[in-house]
Motif scaffolding. Sequence first.
Motif: not given
Ligand code: GAL
Length: 670
Positions: A15, A46, A112, A150-151, A250, A252, A276, A278, A310, A316, A318, A348, A358, A361
């Motif tokens: 991204d 975005f 968002r 997005n997602e 995308n 998940m 995506d 993570y 991604e 990360v 979060w 990402f 972020e 991240h």
């Molecule tokens: C994804 C999202 C990205 C970014 C990423 C961070 O879920 O599409 O924009 O926020 O997480 O891990």
Amino acid sequence: MSAPKGLTRLAFGGDYNPEQWPEEVWQEDVRLMREAGVTMVSVGIFSWALLEPEPGSYDFDWLDRLLDLLHENGVRADLATPTVAPPAWFYRAHPDALPVTADGVRHAFGSRGAICHSSPAYRRAAAAITEQLARRYADHPALALWHVHNEYGVPVSACYCANCAAHFRRWLRATHGSLDAVNEAWGTAFWGQRYGDFEEIEPPRTTPTVRNPAQLLDYARFADATMLENFRMERDILHRLAPGIPVTTNFMTALTQGDSVDYWAWGREVDLVTNDHYLITDGRRTEVNLAMAADLTRSVAGGAPWLLLEHSTSGVNWQPRNPAKEPGQMARNSLAHVARGSDGAMFFQWRQSRRGAEKFHSAMVPHAGTDSRVWREVVQLGADLEALAPVRGTRTVADAAVLWDWASWWAQRLEWRPTEDHDARERADSFYKSLYDRHLTVDFAHPAADLSGYPLVVVPALYLMTEAAGRNLRSYVENGGTLVVSYFSGIVDEHDAVHPGPYPGALRDVLGLTVEEFSPLLSSERVRITGPGGAELSADVWTEFVVERGAEAVWTYADGPAAGRPAVTRHRLGQGTAWYVSTRLGARELDLILAAAGEDAGIAPRTGIPYGVEVVSREGDTGSYLFAINHTADDAKVALGAPGTELLTGERATGHLAVPAGAVRVVHLD
Ligand code: GAL
């Protein structure tokens, strides 16, 4: 599935959010992209507020310059429709487009993804910006792929506002045909919930006690269908105005966050499945969840190549605790996705943000700059992906199937079940992990899919199962398949109504048994089961009173509420065999059952591969490729069926392939 237009190598990039940086930085960005071998970036995700600063007035100059710059530097663009982030002016004019929770709280602007997908104003605005982008960039030479939204489903999976109530009623009429059918499907005779008029029906908002489960299930379907309507709306605009450019959004898969979307349906709507992923770093072996997500993604793509859009270069920001990736882990992660069918590895994000939510991240260009481990590993990964270009377009080879169904998954989250300790997702993870550790590559399959190509099919707690799916499994076994089914499968139909007769209604015949009663265990309780040769295993969470009706007991409860009764059974039916596991066994314990079922299925144990080394094959027009990923701290050797050339080192490999600790090797077999 269609590949991104004009991309001849594996996709590598991330991204890219250049609007967060002065334009001088863009020059450095493209220089570094060239240095790292970046082939594609995702832009504009975005950017709505910048592209349309005021209603109906557009500013595309910066995006023109950006796409030109990317093109001049040989970087393809995955161009987004920015419809996940409507501007502040939009919400000011249309506050009813902000989603409302089941508790009646309206979300506010300032994050968002605050979207009510039923909002007519949102739909109009999303269509308008999509049209503008499509008209302007349809013929731009950088354009390779459209990235819609997005997602979907994250962070808001359902809205409970008045617009949604009206839309839900329309959806119910279209889906059920009549009010009588809704009353019947929802079982509204229970607790006096009968409806006399469609206008009386509301979304399942907060109630004093448990809500109608079939209404909740239909609401999950409705919310998913509503998001899909909006995806289709954007996709159709893009197809019409920019023919020849594939459209994706995308996904998940396999993360609990992406669970409000039925990706079986969505997989048929996109031109290219992208995902995506993570790592959930809670101390578990993260590579197993990664493999599962990748296998599930490939499966929703119908086995065709897909694209990892991604993942993260390192930590990360979060999760409660966000460890950095270990040296080499980013490459192992990236190449595990490639092994399992991704035609590339994207991240990402490209450059780590200085501001916003972020900023902690990780990214391809970290705050630490290019004199950093992350950057050096990024550059190395770019070179590795370049060396792996020939695998592009080939297909991953699977040994077995695991059944997976989002509707069943939604149903298992409903309240007032026999025990709160039963977790369908945990069952899926454990069965998957057991197969993973047997070095079997797994496809996921819908319960009604054609399973005849798989010698072994595993069903981890598929509580909701239609009669048709039950018949499908029966004919699979009769025709020679081997089936392994977990407890709490085949219990209810598509409206959460228990199949008539003893449990498990949809599976009684194929399993050759009935279940008289469930008897879940207390939280600290365990039971012992004994099996062939006096072997003993320990189980927890669930027991039940199984009655053999054609099946034979292979393992028996030694104690607990079901002492003396069958715990694990086998049923010979037609040309095949159906196993049933009536209690919760961990992944290691399941191994014994899966080994025996594997023998029935004629799957030879995969010897010559050490524990912790992941071995996956891709095959296609350019040849056969064996990926070996060493997740352990010890050097390993993997037995090779045929000699070949290792693509990352250029060395010949015969007999045994050496895979150093933490390393990845990919052999192009002769
Ligand atoms: C994804 C999202 C990205 C970014 C990423 C961070 O879920 O599409 O924009 O926020 O997480 O891990």
